[in-house]
Motif scaffolding. Structure first.
Motif, PDB file in Angstrom:
ATOM      1  N   ARG A 104       0.856  -1.201   0.000  1.00 27.02           N
ATOM      2  CA  ARG A 104       0.000   0.000   0.000  1.00 27.02           C
ATOM      3  C   ARG A 104       0.888   1.246   0.000  1.00 27.02           C
ATOM      4  O   ARG A 104       1.621   1.494   0.964  1.00 27.02           O
ATOM      5  CB  ARG A 104      -0.925  -0.020   1.216  1.00 27.02           C
TER       6      ARG A 104
ATOM      7  N   ALA B   4       2.464   3.791  -3.465  1.00 30.54           N
ATOM      8  CA  ALA B   4       3.308   3.613  -4.654  1.00 30.54           C
ATOM      9  C   ALA B   4       4.344   4.721  -4.768  1.00 30.54           C
ATOM     10  O   ALA B   4       4.642   5.203  -5.859  1.00 30.54           O
ATOM     11  CB  ALA B   4       2.434   3.539  -5.903  1.00 30.54           C
TER      12      ALA B   4
ATOM     13  N   PRO C 232       8.457   5.848  -3.929  1.00 26.77           N
ATOM     14  CA  PRO C 232       9.646   5.101  -4.361  1.00 26.77           C
ATOM     15  C   PRO C 232       9.848   3.791  -3.590  1.00 26.77           C
ATOM     16  O   PRO C 232      10.271   2.789  -4.164  1.00 26.77           O
ATOM     17  CB  PRO C 232      10.800   6.082  -4.107  1.00 26.77           C
TER      18      PRO C 232
ATOM     19  N   GLN D 125      -1.067  -0.744  -4.297  1.00 27.32           N
ATOM     20  CA  GLN D 125      -2.174   0.215  -4.167  1.00 27.32           C
ATOM     21  C   GLN D 125      -1.660   1.633  -4.310  1.00 27.32           C
ATOM     22  O   GLN D 125      -0.821   2.083  -3.533  1.00 27.32           O
ATOM     23  CB  GLN D 125      -2.863   0.041  -2.812  1.00 27.32           C
TER      24      GLN D 125
ATOM     25  N   THR E  50      15.985  16.790  -5.572  1.00 28.79           N
ATOM     26  CA  THR E  50      16.930  15.799  -6.081  1.00 28.79           C
ATOM     27  C   THR E  50      17.286  14.940  -4.881  1.00 28.79           C
ATOM     28  O   THR E  50      17.476  15.466  -3.776  1.00 28.79           O
ATOM     29  CB  THR E  50      18.207  16.467  -6.620  1.00 28.79           C
ATOM     30  N   TYR E  51      17.365  13.629  -5.066  1.00 24.77           N
ATOM     31  CA  TYR E  51      17.750  12.743  -3.966  1.00 24.77           C
ATOM     32  C   TYR E  51      19.228  12.384  -4.077  1.00 24.77           C
ATOM     33  O   TYR E  51      19.691  12.042  -5.176  1.00 24.77           O
ATOM     34  CB  TYR E  51      16.983  11.426  -4.038  1.00 24.77           C
TER      35      TYR E  51
ATOM     36  N   LEU F 112      21.551   9.530  -3.471  1.00 21.62           N
ATOM     37  CA  LEU F 112      21.424   8.090  -3.207  1.00 21.62           C
ATOM     38  C   LEU F 112      22.800   7.482  -2.988  1.00 21.62           C
ATOM     39  O   LEU F 112      23.765   7.833  -3.679  1.00 21.62           O
ATOM     40  CB  LEU F 112      20.718   7.395  -4.370  1.00 21.62           C
TER      41      LEU F 112
ATOM     42  N   GLY G 144       4.229   6.358   3.460  1.00 22.78           N
ATOM     43  CA  GLY G 144       4.857   7.627   3.814  1.00 22.78           C
ATOM     44  C   GLY G 144       4.612   7.978   5.279  1.00 22.78           C
ATOM     45  O   GLY G 144       3.979   7.226   6.032  1.00 22.78           O
TER      46      GLY G 144
ATOM     47  N   ALA H 176      12.586  22.434   5.163  1.00 28.89           N
ATOM     48  CA  ALA H 176      13.613  22.392   4.115  1.00 28.89           C
ATOM     49  C   ALA H 176      13.033  23.030   2.876  1.00 28.89           C
ATOM     50  O   ALA H 176      11.979  22.628   2.404  1.00 28.89           O
ATOM     51  CB  ALA H 176      14.013  20.951   3.826  1.00 28.89           C
TER      52      ALA H 176
ATOM     53  N   VAL I 241      18.881  22.082  -1.117  1.00 31.03           N
ATOM     54  CA  VAL I 241      18.087  21.748   0.080  1.00 31.03           C
ATOM     55  C   VAL I 241      18.589  22.667   1.183  1.00 31.03           C
ATOM     56  O   VAL I 241      19.753  22.567   1.593  1.00 31.03           O
ATOM     57  CB  VAL I 241      18.255  20.264   0.514  1.00 31.03           C
TER      58      VAL I 241
ATOM     59  N   LEU J 284       7.439  -0.030   6.003  1.00 30.93           N
ATOM     60  CA  LEU J 284       8.707   0.295   5.331  1.00 30.93           C
ATOM     61  C   LEU J 284       8.762   1.791   5.008  1.00 30.93           C
ATOM     62  O   LEU J 284       7.727   2.447   4.896  1.00 30.93           O
ATOM     63  CB  LEU J 284       8.843  -0.432   3.991  1.00 30.93           C
ATOM     64  N   GLY J 285       9.987   2.279   4.781  1.00 33.72           N
ATOM     65  CA  GLY J 285      10.180   3.661   4.335  1.00 33.72           C
ATOM     66  C   GLY J 285       9.730   4.661   5.378  1.00 33.72           C
ATOM     67  O   GLY J 285       9.777   4.408   6.593  1.00 33.72           O
TER      68      GLY J 285
ATOM     69  N   PRO K 115      16.679  15.728   6.548  1.00 36.53           N
ATOM     70  CA  PRO K 115      17.384  15.473   5.282  1.00 36.53           C
ATOM     71  C   PRO K 115      18.827  15.980   5.234  1.00 36.53           C
ATOM     72  O   PRO K 115      19.447  15.934   4.178  1.00 36.53           O
ATOM     73  CB  PRO K 115      16.508  16.203   4.251  1.00 36.53           C
TER      74      PRO K 115
ATOM     75  N   LEU L 205      15.450   8.246   2.013  1.00 36.89           N
ATOM     76  CA  LEU L 205      15.096   7.248   1.002  1.00 36.89           C
ATOM     77  C   LEU L 205      16.104   6.100   1.009  1.00 36.89           C
ATOM     78  O   LEU L 205      15.735   4.937   0.800  1.00 36.89           O
ATOM     79  CB  LEU L 205      15.025   7.905  -0.388  1.00 36.89           C
ATOM     80  N   ASN L 206      17.369   6.421   1.278  1.00 35.43           N
ATOM     81  CA  ASN L 206      18.359   5.337   1.374  1.00 35.43           C
ATOM     82  C   ASN L 206      17.952   4.333   2.445  1.00 35.43           C
ATOM     83  O   ASN L 206      18.064   3.127   2.257  1.00 35.43           O
ATOM     84  CB  ASN L 206      19.744   5.914   1.683  1.00 35.43           C
TER      85      ASN L 206
HETATM   86  C1  LIG Z   1      13.535  18.238   1.332  1.00 35.43           C
HETATM   87  C2  LIG Z   1      13.830  16.767   1.388  1.00 35.43           C
HETATM   88  C3  LIG Z   1      14.984  16.259   0.795  1.00 35.43           C
HETATM   89  C4  LIG Z   1      15.254  14.901   0.846  1.00 35.43           C
HETATM   90  N1  LIG Z   1      16.418  14.450   0.299  1.00 35.43           N
HETATM   91  C5  LIG Z   1      16.727  13.142   0.384  1.00 35.43           C
HETATM   92  C6  LIG Z   1      17.963  12.670  -0.161  1.00 35.43           C
HETATM   93  O1  LIG Z   1      18.779  13.434  -0.704  1.00 35.43           O
HETATM   94  N2  LIG Z   1      18.250  11.337  -0.053  1.00 35.43           N
HETATM   95  C7  LIG Z   1      17.396  10.473   0.564  1.00 35.43           C
HETATM   96  O2  LIG Z   1      17.710   9.273   0.659  1.00 35.43           O
HETATM   97  N3  LIG Z   1      16.222  10.901   1.089  1.00 35.43           N
HETATM   98  C8  LIG Z   1      15.870  12.208   1.008  1.00 35.43           C
HETATM   99  N4  LIG Z   1      14.685  12.640   1.522  1.00 35.43           N
HETATM  100  C9  LIG Z   1      13.756  11.670   2.151  1.00 35.43           C
HETATM  101  C10 LIG Z   1      12.840  11.034   1.100  1.00 35.43           C
HETATM  102  O3  LIG Z   1      12.096  12.043   0.443  1.00 35.43           O
HETATM  103  C11 LIG Z   1      11.851  10.066   1.774  1.00 35.43           C
HETATM  104  O4  LIG Z   1      12.546   9.251   2.679  1.00 35.43           O
HETATM  105  C12 LIG Z   1      11.179   9.184   0.722  1.00 35.43           C
HETATM  106  O5  LIG Z   1      10.383   9.971  -0.141  1.00 35.43           O
HETATM  107  C13 LIG Z   1      10.262   8.149   1.402  1.00 35.43           C
HETATM  108  O6  LIG Z   1       9.669   7.356   0.410  1.00 35.43           O
HETATM  109  P1  LIG Z   1       8.363   6.512   0.765  1.00 35.43           P
HETATM  110  O7  LIG Z   1       8.019   5.778  -0.502  1.00 35.43           O
HETATM  111  O8  LIG Z   1       8.558   5.753   2.016  1.00 35.43           O
HETATM  112  O9  LIG Z   1       7.234   7.591   1.111  1.00 35.43           O
HETATM  113  P2  LIG Z   1       6.528   8.739   0.153  1.00 35.43           P
HETATM  114  O10 LIG Z   1       7.549   9.203  -0.813  1.00 35.43           O
HETATM  115  O11 LIG Z   1       5.934   9.651   1.121  1.00 35.43           O
HETATM  116  O12 LIG Z   1       5.445   7.892  -0.625  1.00 35.43           O
HETATM  117  C14 LIG Z   1       4.309   7.371   0.022  1.00 35.43           C
HETATM  118  C15 LIG Z   1       3.248   7.113  -1.039  1.00 35.43           C
HETATM  119  O13 LIG Z   1       2.136   6.430  -0.444  1.00 35.43           O
HETATM  120  C16 LIG Z   1       0.924   6.997  -0.926  1.00 35.43           C
HETATM  121  N5  LIG Z   1      -0.150   6.680   0.018  1.00 35.43           N
HETATM  122  C17 LIG Z   1      -0.359   7.180   1.260  1.00 35.43           C
HETATM  123  N6  LIG Z   1      -1.449   6.601   1.831  1.00 35.43           N
HETATM  124  C18 LIG Z   1      -1.923   5.699   0.923  1.00 35.43           C
HETATM  125  C19 LIG Z   1      -3.016   4.774   0.926  1.00 35.43           C
HETATM  126  N7  LIG Z   1      -3.809   4.659   1.973  1.00 35.43           N
HETATM  127  N8  LIG Z   1      -3.205   4.019  -0.175  1.00 35.43           N
HETATM  128  C20 LIG Z   1      -2.406   4.124  -1.253  1.00 35.43           C
HETATM  129  N9  LIG Z   1      -1.345   4.964  -1.297  1.00 35.43           N
HETATM  130  C21 LIG Z   1      -1.098   5.739  -0.224  1.00 35.43           C
HETATM  131  C22 LIG Z   1       1.247   8.483  -1.080  1.00 35.43           C
HETATM  132  O14 LIG Z   1       0.370   9.082  -1.993  1.00 35.43           O
HETATM  133  C23 LIG Z   1       2.678   8.393  -1.639  1.00 35.43           C
HETATM  134  O15 LIG Z   1       2.669   8.231  -3.040  1.00 35.43           O
HETATM  135  C24 LIG Z   1      14.380  14.011   1.500  1.00 35.43           C
HETATM  136  C25 LIG Z   1      13.206  14.507   2.094  1.00 35.43           C
HETATM  137  C26 LIG Z   1      12.947  15.866   2.048  1.00 35.43           C
HETATM  138  C27 LIG Z   1      11.700  16.388   2.706  1.00 35.43           C
END
Ligand SMILES: Cc1cc2nc3c(=O)[nH]c(=O)nc-3n(C[C@H](O)[C@H](O)[C@H](O)COP(=O)(O)OP(=O)(O)OC[C@H]3O[C@@H](n4cnc5c(N)ncnc54)[C@H](O)[C@@H]3O)c2cc1C
Length: 370
Positions: A9, A11, A13, A32, A46-47, A49, A141, A163, A205, A266-267, A275, A281-282
């Motif tokens: 659940r 989608a 990264p 989902q 930009t991430y 990685l 997330g 940020a 950032v 996860l994540g 950040p 994300l790593n």
């Molecule tokens: C300014 C900034 C800079 C960053 N830079 C870096 C970096 O340089 N390197 C790095 O490693 N990390 C970085 N990060 C951290 C990184 O952005 C996050 O760790 C990463 O996006 C987490 O991914 P995720 O898939 O767990 O969550 P998210 O990216 O939050 O994705 C969650 C997804 O789940 C969906 N969702 C939520 N609820 C539901 C539901 N009930 N059903 C279906 N879908 C749902 C959301 O719509 C979303 O698409 C940074 C963060 C910030 C804020």
């Protein structure tokens, strides 16, 4: 829909990579995806990685699918403190690695992942429908609603900072050098990038107290560029804004449990870090790797939702998650303090570490592999 082995659940990264990793094991996966609530704005981030994340993306055939200008190698990193001469330099060459990190276009990464899951065998992308699965993997997330429904607490420490992210164009080539300034209470990072222009672009950032973030967001482009010039002292040349700006509130959080019977987190649903070290994300991709390994190595008779199986995943992620949370939080407090003694300590610390190659190698390898 028909029953599947795993329902992922979320989608983003992390969820998309997990769906791809599990489908490569022949498991059937429902991914989902949330229906977009508003027309999506392009993610300007930009991430950064690390090598472990890039390796995972290679295995999932995502890395090669990214356009060449959407991923840029970092060969050197220059970190400055808030006293003249206090600095720390890392280089891929002295570290004995191909690159210290890779800077990736966040929006492009999501696009390539969305295309990959839509073609992946065994993956069905679905909306908010009921799915019967042995395992529910939550990658929703940081504001995960299902995590809350499961009653899993995730205490949040808000930093009172945001940020500000944007894309910049410089008039001097970046040469693969990432630059970071730790200046109480700001942390500013310039990440070398090749979009919109090869060798001249940066991802910005800039972590600042909330009031300053509001100010920076409200400035017109010329005033924002002047603020950048003041903060960077022209070290990266003259910087021009070439995207919208976006701001994210910052916090530190860790779920009290990351698994239970039939579910796993996860994540960002499991952990959120500042950040400043570019590691959120790593960490999440580390979760994907660990869960995929645990699933692949399970006993043939063991169900995917067996809590004992999922505990193996939880144990393997406990230390990296805790360590990264403590490291980013510790650095933030060390560099945010105005106490003269701490200021002296941190600036001497930077110079001291700079003069100790083995310690530098240790710090860099932690960032590369965690
Ligand atoms: C300014 C900034 C800079 C960053 N830079 C870096 C970096 O340089 N390197 C790095 O490693 N990390 C970085 N990060 C951290 C990184 O952005 C996050 O760790 C990463 O996006 C987490 O991914 P995720 O898939 O767990 O969550 P998210 O990216 O939050 O994705 C969650 C997804 O789940 C969906 N969702 C939520 N609820 C539901 C539901 N009930 N059903 C279906 N879908 C749902 C959301 O719509 C979303 O698409 C940074 C963060 C910030 C804020």
């Amino acid at each position: 829909m028909n029953a599947v082995d795993v329902c992922v659940r979320g989608a983003g990264p992390v969820g998309s990579c997990l769906a791809l990793a599990l489908s490569r094991q022949g498991l059937s996966v429902a991914l989902q995806r949330e229906a977009a609530r508003a027309p999506a704005r392009e993610d300007v981030r930009t991430y950064a990685l690390n090598a472990a994340s890039v390796q995972l993306l290679r295995e999932l055939k995502i890395w090669e699918a990214l356009p060449a200008d959407a991923r840029c190698a970092v060969y050197d990193m220059h970190v400055e403190g808030d006293a003249a001469g206090s600095a720390l330099d890392f280089s891929a060459w002295s570290q004995g690695v191909e690159a210290l990190a890779w800077i990736v276009d966040a929006a492009e990464l999501e696009r390539v992942l969305a295309a990959a899951v839509s073609f992946a065998p065994h993956v069905q992308v679905v909306g908010d429908v009921r799915v019967d699965a042995a395992l529910l993997a939550l990658a929703e997330g940081k504001a995960s609603a299902t995590r809350d429904k499961l009653g899993v607490a995730m205490p949040v420490q808000r930093y009172g900072q945001s940020a500000v992210a944007a894309r910049l164009l410089a008039d001097v080539a970046h040469a693969g050098v990432a630059r970071q300034w730790f200046r109480s209470p700001d942390v500013l990072a310039l990440l070398p990038f090749d979009r919109p222009q090869p060798t001249l672009s940066y991802g910005l950032v800039w972590s600042v107290p909330q009031a300053r973030a509001d100010e920076l967001m409200a400035l017109d482009a010329a005033a924002f560029e002047q603020a950048l010039a003041d903060a960077t002292g022209g070290a990266a040349g003259s910087l021009r804004l070439c995207s919208e700006r976006a701001a994210w509130p910052l916090s530190l959080a860790r779920a009290e449990r990351v698994c239970g019977p039939g579910w796993v987190l996860l994540g960002d649903a499991a952990h959120v870090v500042h950040p400043l070290a570019g590691q959120g994300l790593n960490l999440g991709l580390g979760d994907v790797k660990a869960l995929a390994q645990v699933v692949a190595a399970r006993e043939p008779w063991r169900s995917l939702g067996d809590e004992r199986l999922l505990q193996r995943y939880a144990r393997s992620r406990a230390l990296p998650t805790l360590a990264m949370g403590q490291l980013t939080d510790g650095l933030l407090h060390l560099f945010a303090s105005d106490l003269p003694a701490l200021r002296e300590l941190r600036n001497r610390g930077l110079s001291l570490v700079n003069g100790l190659p083995p310690l530098k190698r240790l710090l860099a390898s932690f960032a590369l592999e965690s």
